[in-house]
Motif scaffolding. Structure first.
Motif, PDB file in Angstrom:
ATOM      1  N   ILE A 114      -6.942  -9.476 -30.176  1.00 41.21           N
ATOM      2  CA  ILE A 114      -8.391  -9.070 -30.031  1.00 41.21           C
ATOM      3  C   ILE A 114      -9.380 -10.307 -30.320  1.00 41.21           C
ATOM      4  CG2 ILE A 114      -8.844  -8.490 -32.225  1.00 41.21           C
ATOM      5  CD1 ILE A 114     -10.561  -6.143 -31.046  1.00 41.21           C
ATOM      6  N   ASP A 115     -10.356 -10.889 -29.280  1.00 37.28           N
ATOM      7  CA  ASP A 115     -11.243 -11.886 -29.443  1.00 37.28           C
ATOM      8  C   ASP A 115     -10.426 -13.205 -29.750  1.00 37.28           C
ATOM      9  OD1 ASP A 115     -13.306 -10.226 -29.047  1.00 37.28           O
ATOM     10  OD2 ASP A 115     -13.406  -9.669 -31.461  1.00 37.28           O
ATOM     11  N   GLY A 116      -9.393 -13.346 -28.961  1.00 39.39           N
ATOM     12  CA  GLY A 116      -8.642 -14.767 -28.881  1.00 39.39           C
ATOM     13  C   GLY A 116      -7.697 -15.018 -30.130  1.00 39.39           C
ATOM     14  N   ARG A 117      -7.714 -13.891 -30.791  1.00 39.96           N
ATOM     15  CA  ARG A 117      -6.754 -13.780 -31.862  1.00 39.96           C
ATOM     16  C   ARG A 117      -5.480 -12.931 -31.851  1.00 39.96           C
ATOM     17  NH1 ARG A 117      -7.648 -15.840 -37.103  1.00 39.96           N
ATOM     18  NH2 ARG A 117      -9.558 -16.045 -36.641  1.00 39.96           N
ATOM     19  N   GLU A 159      -7.116  -3.208 -28.478  1.00 32.16           N
ATOM     20  CA  GLU A 159      -6.651  -4.392 -28.357  1.00 32.16           C
ATOM     21  C   GLU A 159      -6.418  -4.764 -27.000  1.00 32.16           C
ATOM     22  OE1 GLU A 159      -3.945  -5.377 -31.519  1.00 32.16           O
ATOM     23  OE2 GLU A 159      -5.598  -5.053 -33.223  1.00 32.16           O
TER      24      GLU A 159
END
Length: 132
Positions: free
Chosen positions: A30-33, A69
Motif C-alpha cells: 500500500i502506498d509504495g510500501r 491493499e
C-alpha cells in the motif's frame, strides 16, 4: 518500493527451500510500501521457469483486495542465473504490467541477491528496493 528486511528474508528463504526449482509468490502493498509476502506454488515445478498456481493466484489476489491493499509485486527465484529478467519473464509480464517483479537469485547460495524490475510493454527498468 519500500520493503522490510524481514520480507526480503522471507523471499530468500522461500527460494532456498524450493531449490532446485524456482519459487514464486506475491507481495501485497500500500502506498509504495510492501506489507506482506504470500508464498505460492510453482505450477511448473521447474528449475527453469515458474507459473503461479492458478488456485494460489486467485486466493492471494482475493485476500489482498479484501485487505484494501494492492498487488505490489510478483516474485520468483533464479536458481542458476543473476536476478535479471529473462525473455520468458518479460513475456509473462504482459499479463501483469502493473506490479513490480522481484527476482531472487540463489546462484550463489551463500550470498543470495534480490532485485526489482518494472516490466511494461517489453521494456525493462530496474527499480530500487528501499530495504528497511
Amino acid at each position: 518500493m519500500k520493503i522490510a528486511q524481514q520480507l526480503v528474508d522471507e523471499i530468500v528463504a522461500h527460494a532456498l527451500e524450493d531449490a532446485p526449482n524456482e519459487c514464486c509468490g506475491m507481495v501485497a502493498g500500500i502506498d509504495g510500501r510492501a506489507t506482506e509476502v504470500f508464498r505460492a506454488r510453482n505450477a511448473k515445478a521447474s528449475p527453469l521457469a515458474y507459473e503461479v498456481d492458478p488456485r494460489d493466484l486467485f486466493s492471494i489476489t482475493q485476500e489482498i483486495e479484501e485487505r484494501g491493499e494492492e498487488l505490489a509485486a510478483i516474485y520468483h527465484s533464479h536458481t542458476k542465473s543473476p536476478p535479471e529478467p529473462s525473455q520468458t519473464d518479460i513475456n509473462l509480464a504482459v499479463n501483469w504490467p502493473d506490479p513490480l517483479y522481484i527476482i531472487c537469485s540463489i546462484a550463489d547460495r551463500d550470498a543470495p541477491e534480490v532485485r526489482a524490475w518494472r516490466i511494461r510493454d517489453g521494456a525493462v527498468e530496474e527499480v530500487e528496493l528501499e530495504i528497511e
